[in-house]
Write a protein that holds these residues in place. Structure first.
Motif, PDB file in Angstrom:
ATOM      1  N   THR A  77     -10.220  -5.944   3.553  1.00  0.00           N
ATOM      2  CA  THR A  77     -10.001  -4.785   4.407  1.00  0.00           C
ATOM      3  C   THR A  77      -8.746  -5.064   5.210  1.00  0.00           C
ATOM      4  OG1 THR A  77     -11.493  -5.812   5.980  1.00  0.00           O
ATOM      5  CG2 THR A  77     -12.400  -4.141   4.556  1.00  0.00           C
ATOM      6  N   ASN A  78      -8.305  -4.133   5.983  1.00  0.00           N
ATOM      7  CA  ASN A  78      -7.168  -4.386   6.865  1.00  0.00           C
ATOM      8  C   ASN A  78      -5.921  -4.877   6.160  1.00  0.00           C
ATOM      9  OD1 ASN A  78      -8.872  -3.783   8.857  1.00  0.00           O
ATOM     10  ND2 ASN A  78      -8.651  -5.679   9.986  1.00  0.00           N
ATOM     11  N   ARG A  79      -5.667  -4.374   5.000  1.00  0.00           N
ATOM     12  CA  ARG A  79      -4.470  -4.825   4.319  1.00  0.00           C
ATOM     13  C   ARG A  79      -3.583  -3.631   4.051  1.00  0.00           C
ATOM     14  NH1 ARG A  79      -4.069 -10.571   3.571  1.00  0.00           N
ATOM     15  NH2 ARG A  79      -3.406 -10.751   1.457  1.00  0.00           N
ATOM     16  N   ALA A  80      -2.326  -3.901   3.852  1.00  0.00           N
ATOM     17  CA  ALA A  80      -1.365  -2.816   3.660  1.00  0.00           C
ATOM     18  C   ALA A  80      -1.739  -1.946   2.467  1.00  0.00           C
ATOM     19  CB  ALA A  80       0.019  -3.403   3.469  1.00  0.00           C
ATOM     20  N   TRP A  81      -2.190  -2.594   1.412  1.00  0.00           N
ATOM     21  CA  TRP A  81      -2.447  -1.842   0.177  1.00  0.00           C
ATOM     22  C   TRP A  81      -3.885  -1.365   0.059  1.00  0.00           C
ATOM     23  CZ3 TRP A  81      -0.644  -6.890   0.304  1.00  0.00           C
ATOM     24  CH2 TRP A  81      -1.635  -7.856   0.216  1.00  0.00           C
ATOM     25  N   GLN A  82      -4.551  -1.271   1.159  1.00  0.00           N
ATOM     26  CA  GLN A  82      -5.912  -0.767   1.241  1.00  0.00           C
ATOM     27  C   GLN A  82      -6.155   0.438   0.321  1.00  0.00           C
ATOM     28  OE1 GLN A  82      -8.201  -2.314   2.381  1.00  0.00           O
ATOM     29  NE2 GLN A  82      -9.792  -0.809   2.770  1.00  0.00           N
ATOM     30  N   SER A  83      -5.302   1.428   0.403  1.00  0.00           N
ATOM     31  CA  SER A  83      -5.550   2.662  -0.344  1.00  0.00           C
ATOM     32  C   SER A  83      -5.403   2.428  -1.846  1.00  0.00           C
ATOM     33  CB  SER A  83      -4.610   3.761   0.124  1.00  0.00           C
ATOM     34  OG  SER A  83      -3.278   3.362  -0.092  1.00  0.00           O
ATOM     35  N   THR A  84      -4.429   1.643  -2.218  1.00  0.00           N
ATOM     36  CA  THR A  84      -4.282   1.301  -3.635  1.00  0.00           C
ATOM     37  C   THR A  84      -5.553   0.636  -4.140  1.00  0.00           C
ATOM     38  OG1 THR A  84      -1.918   0.966  -3.390  1.00  0.00           O
ATOM     39  CG2 THR A  84      -2.948  -0.033  -5.299  1.00  0.00           C
ATOM     40  N   LEU A  85      -6.091  -0.237  -3.321  1.00  0.00           N
ATOM     41  CA  LEU A  85      -7.310  -0.945  -3.688  1.00  0.00           C
ATOM     42  C   LEU A  85      -8.445   0.044  -3.963  1.00  0.00           C
ATOM     43  CD1 LEU A  85      -6.572  -3.748  -3.795  1.00  0.00           C
ATOM     44  CD2 LEU A  85      -7.570  -4.157  -1.565  1.00  0.00           C
ATOM     45  N   MET A  86      -8.587   1.016  -3.106  1.00  0.00           N
ATOM     46  CA  MET A  86      -9.640   2.011  -3.278  1.00  0.00           C
ATOM     47  C   MET A  86      -9.485   2.741  -4.604  1.00  0.00           C
ATOM     48  SD  MET A  86     -11.669   2.084  -0.737  1.00  0.00           S
ATOM     49  CE  MET A  86     -12.302   3.511   0.142  1.00  0.00           C
ATOM     50  N   VAL A  87      -8.309   3.225  -4.852  1.00  0.00           N
ATOM     51  CA  VAL A  87      -8.033   3.961  -6.076  1.00  0.00           C
ATOM     52  C   VAL A  87      -8.399   3.127  -7.289  1.00  0.00           C
ATOM     53  CG1 VAL A  87      -6.196   4.902  -7.523  1.00  0.00           C
ATOM     54  CG2 VAL A  87      -6.183   5.318  -5.061  1.00  0.00           C
ATOM     55  N   VAL A  88      -7.932   1.924  -7.247  1.00  0.00           N
ATOM     56  CA  VAL A  88      -8.051   1.022  -8.358  1.00  0.00           C
ATOM     57  C   VAL A  88      -9.512   0.607  -8.611  1.00  0.00           C
ATOM     58  CG1 VAL A  88      -7.780  -1.476  -8.197  1.00  0.00           C
ATOM     59  CG2 VAL A  88      -5.831  -0.031  -8.823  1.00  0.00           C
ATOM     60  N   ARG A  89     -10.262   0.504  -7.549  1.00  0.00           N
ATOM     61  CA  ARG A  89     -11.680   0.209  -7.688  1.00  0.00           C
ATOM     62  C   ARG A  89     -12.395   1.412  -8.300  1.00  0.00           C
ATOM     63  NH1 ARG A  89     -17.085   0.560  -5.709  1.00  0.00           N
ATOM     64  NH2 ARG A  89     -16.594   2.745  -5.306  1.00  0.00           N
ATOM     65  N   GLN A  90     -12.126   2.560  -7.748  1.00  0.00           N
ATOM     66  CA  GLN A  90     -12.804   3.771  -8.181  1.00  0.00           C
ATOM     67  C   GLN A  90     -12.540   4.059  -9.654  1.00  0.00           C
ATOM     68  OE1 GLN A  90     -15.137   4.933  -6.471  1.00  0.00           O
ATOM     69  NE2 GLN A  90     -15.608   6.364  -8.123  1.00  0.00           N
ATOM     70  N   GLN A  91     -11.333   3.775 -10.080  1.00  0.00           N
ATOM     71  CA  GLN A  91     -10.985   3.998 -11.478  1.00  0.00           C
ATOM     72  C   GLN A  91     -11.917   3.252 -12.417  1.00  0.00           C
ATOM     73  OE1 GLN A  91      -6.901   3.131 -12.506  1.00  0.00           O
ATOM     74  NE2 GLN A  91      -6.155   4.730 -11.137  1.00  0.00           N
ATOM     75  N   VAL A  92     -12.137   1.998 -12.100  1.00  0.00           N
ATOM     76  CA  VAL A  92     -12.969   1.178 -12.974  1.00  0.00           C
ATOM     77  C   VAL A  92     -14.423   1.641 -12.921  1.00  0.00           C
ATOM     78  CG1 VAL A  92     -13.848  -1.131 -13.403  1.00  0.00           C
ATOM     79  CG2 VAL A  92     -11.464  -0.805 -12.755  1.00  0.00           C
ATOM     80  N   VAL A  93     -14.931   1.806 -11.708  1.00  0.00           N
ATOM     81  CA  VAL A  93     -16.337   2.181 -11.576  1.00  0.00           C
ATOM     82  C   VAL A  93     -16.610   3.547 -12.200  1.00  0.00           C
ATOM     83  CG1 VAL A  93     -18.154   2.680  -9.927  1.00  0.00           C
ATOM     84  CG2 VAL A  93     -16.614   0.769  -9.510  1.00  0.00           C
ATOM     85  N   ALA A  94     -15.651   4.443 -12.059  1.00  0.00           N
ATOM     86  CA  ALA A  94     -15.860   5.810 -12.553  1.00  0.00           C
ATOM     87  C   ALA A  94     -16.126   5.842 -14.053  1.00  0.00           C
ATOM     88  CB  ALA A  94     -14.658   6.678 -12.216  1.00  0.00           C
ATOM     89  N   VAL A  95     -15.419   5.010 -14.791  1.00  0.00           N
ATOM     90  CA  VAL A  95     -15.610   4.998 -16.241  1.00  0.00           C
ATOM     91  C   VAL A  95     -17.069   4.694 -16.582  1.00  0.00           C
ATOM     92  CG1 VAL A  95     -14.828   4.003 -18.413  1.00  0.00           C
ATOM     93  CG2 VAL A  95     -13.257   4.146 -16.495  1.00  0.00           C
TER      94      VAL A  95
END
Lengths: 230, 230
Positions: free
Chosen positions: B146-164
């Motif tokens: 958490t608390n990192r600059a690329w927080q939002s990228t992380l979210m996107v990237v996580r959701q992509q995998v789980v969504a499949v």
DNA sequence: GTTTTTGCACTGACCAGTCAGTTCAAAGCG
DNA sequence: CGCTTTGAACTGACTGGTCAGTGCAAAAAC
């Protein structure tokens, strides 16, 4: 979202007495010397900061500030930043394995099966993660790092957790409850991963759900009650 | 530092195929291939270094050196160290989801069930991890920060995998193959965790085992064929 | 002739670890 | 008692070093 980084309560359970040196002193028998309290504060400060930012991105100044002590105090109590981290790891994993072992033991005493024991351990794992989310985060993030100074500590600490589960699996195979074709180490690792990731997801994205709820979902998955509609 | 064997000698000049990027170059269009090749070299250098040491502990000089490129080139191609990292993340996760989706699709076309699809995705996941262990390591280590600059990228990237995975689970519930009582997001997360941790363990501690072997063990676990002896 | 890469010096911020000095609490002493 | 001594615990300014990012002229590639 923000994920609020849980509180991380103290609870030392078991005095760690490193660098002994309490001299003659007496007292404190029951537990808290000044030093121990300081170390505890440093653990708590470090665990949240490192979970959020990672080890390298967390500065000793930050840790000291959050703990409300001077930087020198960190170095008075720990040989280095990495040593602080290593002892933090050992401390936390000690709590986790204790909790898992307890769960398995209780089930045994109550005459439960090994499946019951596994289930109880999942519940205990979830409970631990709910109580110490920051530690869990940090554990996952650092566990598969290579080329690091604390490599060996990492190994020990990983093995400790996996071994508890492997023991139960092996006992289950021995008494015929589990197929003797299961791959004990791999299955243990998979179970750890299942609980770890599911729990972190729970904490991060659906914190309003109850432990029972999450436990039920994992239990269902484990016992193959996923397929087969109802 | 850079003057060792003379600069600019790309040992892999002729064949850029290591991270399987060359497939998508045409599709993405734009950008000269020379530039693309440099970026690719930087990705490859960065992914292993960051996997081993973590983002903060990895320096831009190191990345440039390992890629056989001048430091200035890094900044000619990426706005900053974090941007390089973010694009690396997106790139890698793109490959992963593509592979998972392919697996599910193939199963569908072959008239398989959703259980088959899940099984195929586990195999695909294991294959990906075996091919790109460094990326996987890095992914796990950074995913819950958490608390990192690329927080939002992380979210996107996580959701992509789980969504499949969620998609397949939902389809299975819809056609009655899975119980409608399963918790789709949580189960998906648990499955990701199971594969991720088991695979990392496989790579780290029993690399001699075959993918089939590991796949069989996870398959057994998933389908509840663990309990019930012999 | 334009794009990309190189090489390298430079800066400004940041940070792990140190150390000489200060505070605290308990033990010794009259 | 109250005063003094002792050593552990703590402090924070300081040091030596590192590193992300810049600037730019010249070379190389296309």
């Amino acid at each position: 979202m923000t994920s609020a980084t849980g509180p991380v309560s103290s609870d030392v359970a078991g005095a760690v007495r490193i660098n002994g040196m309490e001299r003659s002193t007496t007292a404190t028998g029951g537990g808290s010397s000044r030093r121990e309290a300081t170390r505890q504060k440093l653990y708590e400060a470090a665990v949240t900061l490192i979970a959020e930012q990672g080890f390298s991105a967390t500065t000793v100044d930050e840790i000291a500030e959050r703990a409300g002590v001077a930087k020198g105090t960190v170095y008075y109590n720990f040989a280095s930043k990495s040593v602080l981290f290593e002892e933090l790891l050992r401390h936390g994993v000690g709590l986790l394995t204790e909790s898992l072992r307890d769960a398995a033991e209780q089930t045994d005493l109550a005459g439960g099966t090994k499946v019951d024991a596994l289930d109880a351990m999942i519940r205990a794992g979830l409970g631990f993660i709910a109580r110490y989310p920051a530690f869990t985060q940090l554990y996952v993030a650092e566990l598969w790092r290579t080329n690091r100074a604390w490599q060996s500590t990492l190994m020990v600490v990983r093995q400790q957790v996996v071994a508890v589960i492997e023991d139960v699996l092996r006992a289950g195979v021995a008494n015929g409850e589990f197929s003797d074709e299961i791959d004990v180490p791999l299955t243990a690792a998979a179970l750890v991963g299942m609980v770890l990731v599911a729990a972190l997801d729970w904490q991060s994205f659906q914190p309003e759900r109850s432990l029972d709820d999450v436990h039920a979902a994992l239990s269902r998955l484990l016992q193959g009650r996923v397929s087969g509609s109802r």
